[in-house]
Design a protein around this motif. Structure first.
Motif, short mmCIF file in Angstrom:
data_model
loop_
_atom_site.label_atom_id
_atom_site.label_comp_id
_atom_site.label_asym_id
_atom_site.label_seq_id
_atom_site.Cartn_x
_atom_site.Cartn_y
_atom_site.Cartn_z
N SER A 177 0.84 -1.21 0.00
CA SER A 177 0.00 0.00 0.00
C SER A 177 0.87 1.25 0.00
CB SER A 177 -0.92 0.01 1.22
OG SER A 177 -1.81 -1.08 1.20
N PHE A 178 1.91 1.25 0.84
CA PHE A 178 2.78 2.42 0.91
C PHE A 178 3.55 2.60 -0.39
CE2 PHE A 178 6.54 4.88 2.05
CZ PHE A 178 5.96 5.92 2.77
N PHE B 242 13.96 6.76 -1.50
CA PHE B 242 14.21 7.45 -0.22
C PHE B 242 12.93 7.50 0.61
CE2 PHE B 242 14.13 11.44 2.24
CZ PHE B 242 15.19 11.19 3.10
N ILE B 243 11.83 7.91 -0.02
CA ILE B 243 10.54 7.99 0.68
C ILE B 243 10.06 6.60 1.08
CG2 ILE B 243 8.10 8.61 0.42
CD1 ILE B 243 9.00 10.95 -1.32
N PHE B 244 10.22 5.64 0.17
CA PHE B 244 9.79 4.28 0.46
C PHE B 244 10.56 3.69 1.63
CE2 PHE B 244 10.37 -0.33 -0.21
CZ PHE B 244 9.05 -0.74 -0.06
N THR B 245 11.87 3.96 1.71
CA THR B 245 12.68 3.45 2.81
C THR B 245 12.21 4.00 4.14
OG1 THR B 245 14.61 3.22 1.35
CG2 THR B 245 15.03 3.30 3.72
N THR C 160 4.46 5.90 -5.02
CA THR C 160 4.71 6.03 -6.47
C THR C 160 3.88 7.15 -7.07
OG1 THR C 160 3.03 4.33 -6.98
CG2 THR C 160 5.32 3.61 -6.79
N ILE C 161 2.68 7.34 -6.53
CA ILE C 161 1.83 8.43 -7.01
C ILE C 161 2.42 9.78 -6.60
CG2 ILE C 161 -0.46 9.50 -6.82
CD1 ILE C 161 -1.61 6.68 -6.46
N LEU C 162 2.87 9.86 -5.35
CA LEU C 162 3.41 11.12 -4.83
C LEU C 162 4.71 11.51 -5.55
CD1 LEU C 162 2.84 10.61 -0.99
CD2 LEU C 162 1.50 12.04 -2.55
#
Length: 449
Positions: A44-45, A76-79, A50-52
Motif C-alpha cells: 500500500s505504501f 528514499f521515501i519508500f525506505t 509512487t503516485i506522490l
C-alpha cells in the motif's frame, strides 16, 4: 476512434512491482515472524508513494538520468515508510531480516525498472508501440523535431509529414489541409510551431485536437511568454516543447481513484437500496401500466461508443422514446413515473451501468444518439463530453440544467459546464456534486419532469 494502450504501461509496471514485493517478502522473511499486515502495509505504501513521487511517469523522451532521479527520490521515501512500519508495530516480527528484505526489494524493483525502460526502447525501435505525428508550421525548431523523429526510432514516433503556409519542399500541404489529413490518418500527436502560427490558428488547432482526442504539443517561439497551463518538456539537450495542460483523467491515478469510488458506491446502492426497492417498484409499475419495469435504451458513452442505459420505466409504452426527451406535462409520463422523475428514483438502475463500467456516478449525462448528432452542429465543444464516461448526475444537472432543452442556449450551457467538469475534475468535486444531487432530491427540481 483511436485505440491507445500506452496508458496500460504504468498500471502494468505497478502490478509487476507489487507482485515482486510480495514474492520478496514471502521468500525472504523468517516464517516465524511472517505477517500479512506487513505485506499489506508495504504494498500500500509503495503504491501511494509512487503516485506522490510520479515514479511511473517515464515518457518516451525521458532520459536515463531523469529515470535515476525519479528512482532515488521514490526509494528514499519508500525506505522511510518501510522502517516506519516497525515503529508502529512493536511485536518485532521480521526484524531479523528487515535489511535483507528492503535491499532485495530495492534491487529487484530497480532492475525491473531498468529492464522495462530499455525493453520499451528496443520494442519501439522495431516499429512497434509508435505514435503517428505531424508538424504544423515550419521553423528551425520544428525542423529539429522532424530530424529527431526520423533519426531516433527508440522514441516511438512515426513522422507523417509537415504542413505550412510557407514555401517548404518537404511539406504535404497548407495548414488548412492538415485537418482532413489528421483525421484520415488517425494522427496521435500534433506539433505546432508558434513562430509561424498566430493565436487564432493555434486556438483552432487546439479546439480541433480536443474534439478528436489528439495530443497537442507546442514548439515555442523564444521571444514570447506562455500561459501557466503549459509545461516544459525537453526532447533533447537544447530542444524544448510545450506540453498543453493534460486533462485530469489523462493521469492514471485519477482514473483509478474515480473508478474505485464509483464501484464501491454502486455496490453499496445495489445491495442496500436496489435490493428492496426493485421488487416494490416492479409491482407498482406493472399495476399502473403495461410493459417492463426496467426501461433500456441506447445512449452515447465514452469515445461516442453506444451502450444500453437502464432506468425504471416512467412512461407508457410509446414509439417516441428514442427520438424525444420528456417535456413539461408530457402525457406519456405515468403518475408513478412523475413521482420517480421528480425524485430521480427512475435513474437508480444506472448504478448497474456503473458496475458494468459503462457509466460513472458523476459525469456528463448520456444523450440519445439521434439528439447527439443535432447537438454537435450547435455546440463547438460538444464532442469533449465523450472524453469521459457519462454520469448518473453531473455538474450541469445540479446547476439547474436538467430536463427539457427548450432553446440552443440550454444545451450550450450544459456542455459548458460538462467541459468545465472534465477540465477541472477532482475527487472533492465529485463528492460535492453527489451531495448537491441528494439535496436536490429532497428539495425538488422544477425542471424534473
Amino acid at each position: 476512434m483511436k485505440h491507445r494502450y500506452s496508458f496500460l504501461i504504468s498500471p502494468l509496471k505497478l502490478f509487476i512491482d507489487c507482485l515482486s514485493i510480495f514474492l520478496v517478502i514471502y521468500f525472504t522473511s523468517d516464517s516465524d515472524y511472517y505477517n500479512l499486515a506487513f505485506i499489506g502495509f508495504i504494498i500500500s505504501f509503495w503504491t501511494v508513494s509512487t503516485i506522490l513521487t510520479k515514479y511511473y511517469q517515464v515518457l518516451r523522451f525521458t532520459k536515463f538520468l531523469r529515470l535515476l532521479r525519479l528512482a532515488t527520490r521514490h526509494y528514499f521515501i519508500f525506505t522511510l515508510g518501510f522502517f516506519a512500519f516497525f515503529g508502529i508495530y512493536k511485536e518485532g516480527f521480521i526484524v531479523n531480516n528487515q535489511f535483507l528484505i528492503l535491499t532485495t526489494i530495492l534491487i529487484t524493483t530497480f532492475s525491473l525498472k531498468i529492464l522495462i525502460f530499455f525493453s520499451l526502447k528496443w520494442y519501439r525501435n522495431l516499429g512497434r508501440n509508435f505514435r503517428k505525428v505531424v508538424v504544423i508550421g515550419i521553423d528551425d525548431s520544428s525542423k529539429k523535431i522532424i530530424t529527431l523523429f526520423n533519426k531516433n526510432k527508440t522514441l516511438g514516433y512515426k513522422y507523417l509529414g509537415c504542413f505550412s503556409n510557407k514555401i517548404y519542399n518537404d511539406k504535404i500541404g497548407s495548414i488548412e489541409d492538415s485537418f482532413q489529413f489528421i483525421i484520415d490518418n488517425s494522427v496521435d500527436e500534433i506539433y505546432c510551431s508558434l513562430k509561424e502560427l498566430n493565436s487564432n490558428t493555434v486556438s483552432k488547432i487546439r479546439s480541433f485536437s480536443n474534439s478528436n482526442n489528439i495530443n497537442l504539443k507546442l514548439i515555442p517561439d523564444s521571444g514570447k511568454l506562455y500561459s501557466k497551463d503549459q509545461s516544459i518538456e525537453f526532447y533533447d539537450d537544447t530542444l524544448v516543447v510545450l506540453n498543453v495542460k493534460k486533462l485530469p483523467f489523462e493521469f492514471n491515478e485519477n482514473y483509478i481513484i474515480k473508478r474505485v469510488f464509483d464501484f464501491f458506491l454502486a455496490v453499496f446502492v445495489c445491495l442496500f437500496i436496489m435490493s428492496w426497492l426493485i421488487p416494490i417498484l416492479w409491482v407498482l409499475i406493472k399495476i399502473e401500466s403495461k410493459g417492463p419495469a426496467i426501461f433500456s435504451q441506447k445512449r452515447e458513452g465514452v469515445d461516442g461508443i453506444q451502450f444500453i442505459c437502464y432506468k425504471f420505466r416512467s412512461m407508457k409504452l410509446n414509439n417516441q422514446a428514442d427520438k424525444v426527451h420528456a417535456v413539461e406535462n408530457d402525457n406519456r409520463v405515468t403518475r408513478l413515473g412523475a413521482l420517480m422523475r421528480k425524485t430521480s428514483i427512475d435513474e437508480l438502475p444506472q448504478f448497474f451501468n456503473v458496475l458494468k463500467g459503462d457509466m460513472s456516478v458523476v459525469g456528463p449525462r448520456p444523450h440519445l444518439p439521434s439528439l447527439s448528432s443535432e447537438y454537435q452542429k450547435d455546440v463547438d465543444d460538444y464532442l469533449k463530453r465523450h472524453l469521459v464516461k457519462p454520469g448518473i448526475t453531473g455538474l450541469a444537472q445540479v446547476s439547474g440544467y436538467r430536463g427539457e432543452i427548450k432553446k440552443k442556449s440550454d444545451i450550450k450551457n450544459r456542455v459548458r459546464l460538462d467541459v468545465f467538469y472534465i477540465e477541472n475534475w477532482s475527487f472533492l468535486l465529485d463528492v460535492k456534486i453527489i451531495l448537491m444531487t441528494v439535496f436536490n432530491v429532497f428539495k425538488g427540481d422544477e425542471n424534473a419532469y
